[in-house]
Design a protein around this motif. Structure first.
Motif, short mmCIF file in Angstrom:
data_model
loop_
_atom_site.label_atom_id
_atom_site.label_comp_id
_atom_site.label_asym_id
_atom_site.label_seq_id
_atom_site.Cartn_x
_atom_site.Cartn_y
_atom_site.Cartn_z
N PRO A 146 -12.74 9.72 -6.05
CA PRO A 146 -12.76 10.09 -7.47
C PRO A 146 -11.67 11.09 -7.85
CG PRO A 146 -15.00 9.98 -6.63
CD PRO A 146 -14.09 9.84 -5.43
N ASN A 147 -11.35 12.03 -6.99
CA ASN A 147 -10.28 12.97 -7.31
C ASN A 147 -8.91 12.29 -7.23
OD1 ASN A 147 -11.96 15.10 -7.91
ND2 ASN A 147 -11.87 15.99 -5.85
N ALA A 148 -8.75 11.38 -6.29
CA ALA A 148 -7.51 10.62 -6.21
C ALA A 148 -7.30 9.82 -7.49
CB ALA A 148 -7.53 9.70 -5.00
N GLN A 149 -8.37 9.22 -7.99
CA GLN A 149 -8.26 8.42 -9.22
C GLN A 149 -7.89 9.30 -10.41
OE1 GLN A 149 -8.73 4.89 -9.28
NE2 GLN A 149 -7.65 5.26 -11.22
N LEU A 150 -8.37 10.55 -10.42
CA LEU A 150 -7.98 11.46 -11.49
C LEU A 150 -6.47 11.65 -11.53
CD1 LEU A 150 -10.71 14.27 -11.25
CD2 LEU A 150 -10.52 12.48 -12.99
N HIS A 151 -5.84 11.76 -10.38
CA HIS A 151 -4.38 11.89 -10.34
C HIS A 151 -3.69 10.65 -10.89
CE1 HIS A 151 -3.92 15.68 -8.24
NE2 HIS A 151 -4.67 15.28 -7.23
N GLY A 210 0.82 -1.21 0.00
CA GLY A 210 0.00 0.00 0.00
C GLY A 210 0.85 1.26 0.00
N PHE A 211 0.33 2.28 -0.63
CA PHE A 211 0.99 3.59 -0.68
C PHE A 211 -0.03 4.67 -0.36
CE2 PHE A 211 3.47 0.93 -3.48
CZ PHE A 211 4.78 1.34 -3.32
N ASP A 212 0.41 5.67 0.40
CA ASP A 212 -0.34 6.91 0.52
C ASP A 212 -0.22 7.65 -0.82
OD1 ASP A 212 -1.66 9.14 1.83
OD2 ASP A 212 0.31 10.08 1.94
N LEU A 213 -1.00 8.71 -0.99
CA LEU A 213 -0.96 9.45 -2.25
C LEU A 213 -0.26 10.79 -2.11
CD1 LEU A 213 -1.83 9.34 -5.23
CD2 LEU A 213 -3.94 10.49 -4.57
N GLU A 248 -5.42 -1.04 -7.08
CA GLU A 248 -6.63 -0.71 -6.32
C GLU A 248 -6.43 0.65 -5.65
OE1 GLU A 248 -9.36 -2.50 -6.19
OE2 GLU A 248 -8.66 -4.43 -7.00
N LEU A 249 -7.52 1.39 -5.49
CA LEU A 249 -7.46 2.68 -4.81
C LEU A 249 -8.65 2.80 -3.86
CD1 LEU A 249 -6.58 6.13 -6.28
CD2 LEU A 249 -8.63 5.88 -4.89
N VAL A 250 -8.36 3.19 -2.63
CA VAL A 250 -9.40 3.40 -1.63
C VAL A 250 -9.21 4.80 -1.05
CG1 VAL A 250 -10.44 2.59 0.51
CG2 VAL A 250 -9.40 0.94 -1.06
#
Length: 207
Positions: free
Chosen positions: A110-115, A6-9, A125-127
């Motif tokens: 959703p904004n994290a996924q845009l990045h 896992g990684f932070d953003l 995977e993104l949560v």
């Protein structure tokens, strides 16, 4: 199958600070509130509503302010955000070893996924919207054995999930603080991650 990492953003994989300054200042101007974009961007990590409370925004206005910030975000933040040094290589190192990559962030999903999409980051995977020890929910659900982040809250989340906590001193928390919280190792940047991962976890198999 290799392990999940896992990684932070924010300030782990990406540097959104210029856009965060712009978005928070724009929100303050619209709302007629003294919101300090520079301060906000220098202390990324905690949830947006907590940051707004720190600026003494009226409690009853916070849900609307959060919604408006999220609406401003794609135009003001995403286009000028860059990947931090070593971010793409760290993700590739995990996948090259047969592992899976997971982003767990306090940011609106959703904004994290845009990045992730804009920068072409190799994320399985993104949560979103999980902070500090609540990050353990996603780490446990995806059986993450390692979690990498720049904030003390990230270390706490890793420990709560029984994952190896890895710090990176690219955000508001320095090496000393990350180690004192329990980070097993702290990197100056993610450029150091692939070699460490190869030595420590490559070839690990999930039973």
């Amino acid at each position: 199958m290799g392990i999940t990492v896992g990684f932070d953003l924010d300030m782990t994989l990406i540097d959104p600070r210029p856009g965060m300054v712009a978005a928070m200042n724009a929100l303050g101007a619209e709302a007629g509130l003294p919101l300090d974009g520079e301060h906000f961007a220098a202390n990324l990590g905690p949830p947006l509503d907590d940051a707004l409370r720190g600026f003494e925004a009226p409690e009853e206005r916070i849900p609307g302010l959060v919604d408006r910030f999220r609406a401003l975000y794609p135009e003001l933040v995403v286009p000028i955000t860059v990947a931090l040094p070593g971010a793409a290589e760290a993700l590739r190192a995990v996948r090259a070893a047969g592992g899976r990559t997971l982003v767990v962030t306090g940011k609106y999903g959703p904004n994290a996924q845009l990045h992730v999409d804009a920068l072409g980051l190799e994320v399985d995977e993104l949560v979103g919207e999980l902070w500090s020890t609540r990050k353990a929910e996603a780490l446990l659900a995806h059986d993450a054995r390692v979690y990498v982040g720049d904030h003390a809250g990230d270390v706490r989340g890793a420990l709560a999930a029984g994952a190896t906590p890895v710090g990176v001193a690219t955000g508001p928390c320095d090496r000393t603080l990350l180690l004192s919280e329990g980070a097993e190792v702290v990197f100056d940047s993610l450029t150091e991650f692939p070699d460490w991962f190869e030595r420590t976890f490559a070839g690990s198999v999930v039973p």
